[in-house]
Design a protein around this motif. Structure first.
Motif, PDB file in Angstrom:
ATOM      1  N   LEU A   1     -74.873  93.806  59.644  1.00  0.00           N
ATOM      2  CA  LEU A   1     -75.997  93.018  60.152  1.00  0.00           C
ATOM      3  C   LEU A   1     -76.537  92.096  59.063  1.00  0.00           C
ATOM      4  O   LEU A   1     -76.810  90.921  59.316  1.00  0.00           O
ATOM      5  CB  LEU A   1     -77.102  93.935  60.670  1.00  0.00           C
ATOM      6  CG  LEU A   1     -78.402  93.237  61.080  1.00  0.00           C
ATOM      7  CD1 LEU A   1     -78.168  92.326  62.285  1.00  0.00           C
ATOM      8  CD2 LEU A   1     -79.474  94.244  61.379  1.00  0.00           C
ATOM      9  N   ILE A   2     -76.672  92.618  57.860  1.00  0.00           N
ATOM     10  CA  ILE A   2     -77.161  91.803  56.747  1.00  0.00           C
ATOM     11  C   ILE A   2     -76.194  90.657  56.473  1.00  0.00           C
ATOM     12  O   ILE A   2     -76.611  89.511  56.282  1.00  0.00           O
ATOM     13  CB  ILE A   2     -77.375  92.670  55.483  1.00  0.00           C
ATOM     14  CG1 ILE A   2     -78.534  93.650  55.719  1.00  0.00           C
ATOM     15  CG2 ILE A   2     -77.637  91.803  54.255  1.00  0.00           C
ATOM     16  CD1 ILE A   2     -78.640  94.756  54.696  1.00  0.00           C
ATOM     17  N   ALA A   3     -74.904  90.942  56.463  1.00  0.00           N
ATOM     18  CA  ALA A   3     -73.900  89.905  56.209  1.00  0.00           C
ATOM     19  C   ALA A   3     -73.951  88.822  57.285  1.00  0.00           C
ATOM     20  O   ALA A   3     -73.921  87.625  56.972  1.00  0.00           O
ATOM     21  CB  ALA A   3     -72.510  90.527  56.139  1.00  0.00           C
TER      22      ALA A   3
ATOM     23  N   ASN B   1     -84.875  86.772  51.016  1.00  0.00           N
ATOM     24  CA  ASN B   1     -86.116  87.149  51.694  1.00  0.00           C
ATOM     25  C   ASN B   1     -86.009  87.027  53.214  1.00  0.00           C
ATOM     26  O   ASN B   1     -86.463  87.911  53.946  1.00  0.00           O
ATOM     27  CB  ASN B   1     -87.280  86.307  51.176  1.00  0.00           C
ATOM     28  CG  ASN B   1     -87.623  86.629  49.736  1.00  0.00           C
ATOM     29  OD1 ASN B   1     -87.300  87.709  49.231  1.00  0.00           O
ATOM     30  ND2 ASN B   1     -88.243  85.698  49.053  1.00  0.00           N
ATOM     31  N   LEU B   2     -85.394  85.939  53.692  1.00  0.00           N
ATOM     32  CA  LEU B   2     -85.254  85.771  55.140  1.00  0.00           C
ATOM     33  C   LEU B   2     -84.321  86.818  55.734  1.00  0.00           C
ATOM     34  O   LEU B   2     -84.599  87.363  56.806  1.00  0.00           O
ATOM     35  CB  LEU B   2     -84.751  84.360  55.464  1.00  0.00           C
ATOM     36  CG  LEU B   2     -85.750  83.227  55.255  1.00  0.00           C
ATOM     37  CD1 LEU B   2     -85.076  81.876  55.467  1.00  0.00           C
ATOM     38  CD2 LEU B   2     -86.949  83.383  56.183  1.00  0.00           C
ATOM     39  N   ALA B   3     -83.237  87.103  55.036  1.00  0.00           N
ATOM     40  CA  ALA B   3     -82.302  88.121  55.530  1.00  0.00           C
ATOM     41  C   ALA B   3     -82.975  89.485  55.586  1.00  0.00           C
ATOM     42  O   ALA B   3     -82.803  90.234  56.552  1.00  0.00           O
ATOM     43  CB  ALA B   3     -81.058  88.171  54.647  1.00  0.00           C
ATOM     44  N   MET B   4     -83.730  89.799  54.571  1.00  0.00           N
ATOM     45  CA  MET B   4     -84.420  91.098  54.545  1.00  0.00           C
ATOM     46  C   MET B   4     -85.481  91.173  55.637  1.00  0.00           C
ATOM     47  O   MET B   4     -85.615  92.196  56.304  1.00  0.00           O
ATOM     48  CB  MET B   4     -85.052  91.339  53.172  1.00  0.00           C
ATOM     49  CG  MET B   4     -84.040  91.636  52.102  1.00  0.00           C
ATOM     50  SD  MET B   4     -83.007  93.067  52.511  1.00  0.00           S
ATOM     51  CE  MET B   4     -84.232  94.334  52.679  1.00  0.00           C
TER      52      MET B   4
ATOM     53  N   VAL C   1     -82.044  97.791  59.574  1.00  0.00           N
ATOM     54  CA  VAL C   1     -81.495  98.466  58.411  1.00  0.00           C
ATOM     55  C   VAL C   1     -82.060  99.872  58.311  1.00  0.00           C
ATOM     56  O   VAL C   1     -81.337 100.827  58.003  1.00  0.00           O
ATOM     57  CB  VAL C   1     -81.783  97.657  57.114  1.00  0.00           C
ATOM     58  CG1 VAL C   1     -81.472  98.466  55.873  1.00  0.00           C
ATOM     59  CG2 VAL C   1     -80.970  96.359  57.126  1.00  0.00           C
ATOM     60  N   ARG C   2     -83.335 100.035  58.606  1.00  0.00           N
ATOM     61  CA  ARG C   2     -83.931 101.382  58.539  1.00  0.00           C
ATOM     62  C   ARG C   2     -83.296 102.326  59.547  1.00  0.00           C
ATOM     63  O   ARG C   2     -83.115 103.502  59.280  1.00  0.00           O
ATOM     64  CB  ARG C   2     -85.432 101.302  58.780  1.00  0.00           C
ATOM     65  CG  ARG C   2     -86.196 100.946  57.521  1.00  0.00           C
ATOM     66  CD  ARG C   2     -87.654 100.930  57.752  1.00  0.00           C
ATOM     67  NE  ARG C   2     -87.947  99.580  58.225  1.00  0.00           N
ATOM     68  CZ  ARG C   2     -88.994  99.232  58.941  1.00  0.00           C
ATOM     69  NH1 ARG C   2     -89.860 100.111  59.314  1.00  0.00           N
ATOM     70  NH2 ARG C   2     -89.183  97.993  59.307  1.00  0.00           N
TER      71      ARG C   2
END
Length: 105
Positions: free
Chosen positions: A69-71, A90-93, A100-101
């Motif tokens: 998902l992050i990629a 920052n935008l990806a996070m 992610v959690r």
């Protein structure tokens, strides 16, 4: 840019000016590469660096669902024009954090 579209641009430029000077042709060719979907090596390196930093910070492995998902998010941001490392990160996070959690390795 599709080749037929590029040929049409060159043709229109040549028709407007009578001839297409070498500098004009080079400018048209450079412009045709401004909006490609290709990710060049420098972009790949930037994306990999940001991706690795996020995974390290979150304690994720590269082959889990959260990492995927992050990629995908990083790639979409990059293709939309975001090129600054901290902004990408920052935008990806921000976008991926809830998922992610739930999907940690």
């Amino acid at each position: 840019m599709p080749a037929n579209h590029l040929r049409r641009m060159i043709s229109l430029t040549a028709n407007c000016t009578g001839t297409l000077a070498r500098g004009q042709f080079e400018e048209v060719m450079l412009q045709s590469h401004d909006h490609t979907d290709a990710v060049l090596p420098a972009g790949v390196n930037l994306l990999d660096e940001v991706f690795t930093e996020i995974l390290t910070e979150k304690g994720l492995c590269r082959d889990c669902e959260a990492a995927e998902l992050i990629a995908r998010t990083l790639f979409a941001l990059f293709q939309s024009g975001v090129r600054e490392k901290e902004v990408l990160r920052n935008l990806a996070m921000d976008y991926a954090e809830p998922e992610v959690r739930e999907k940690s390795c």
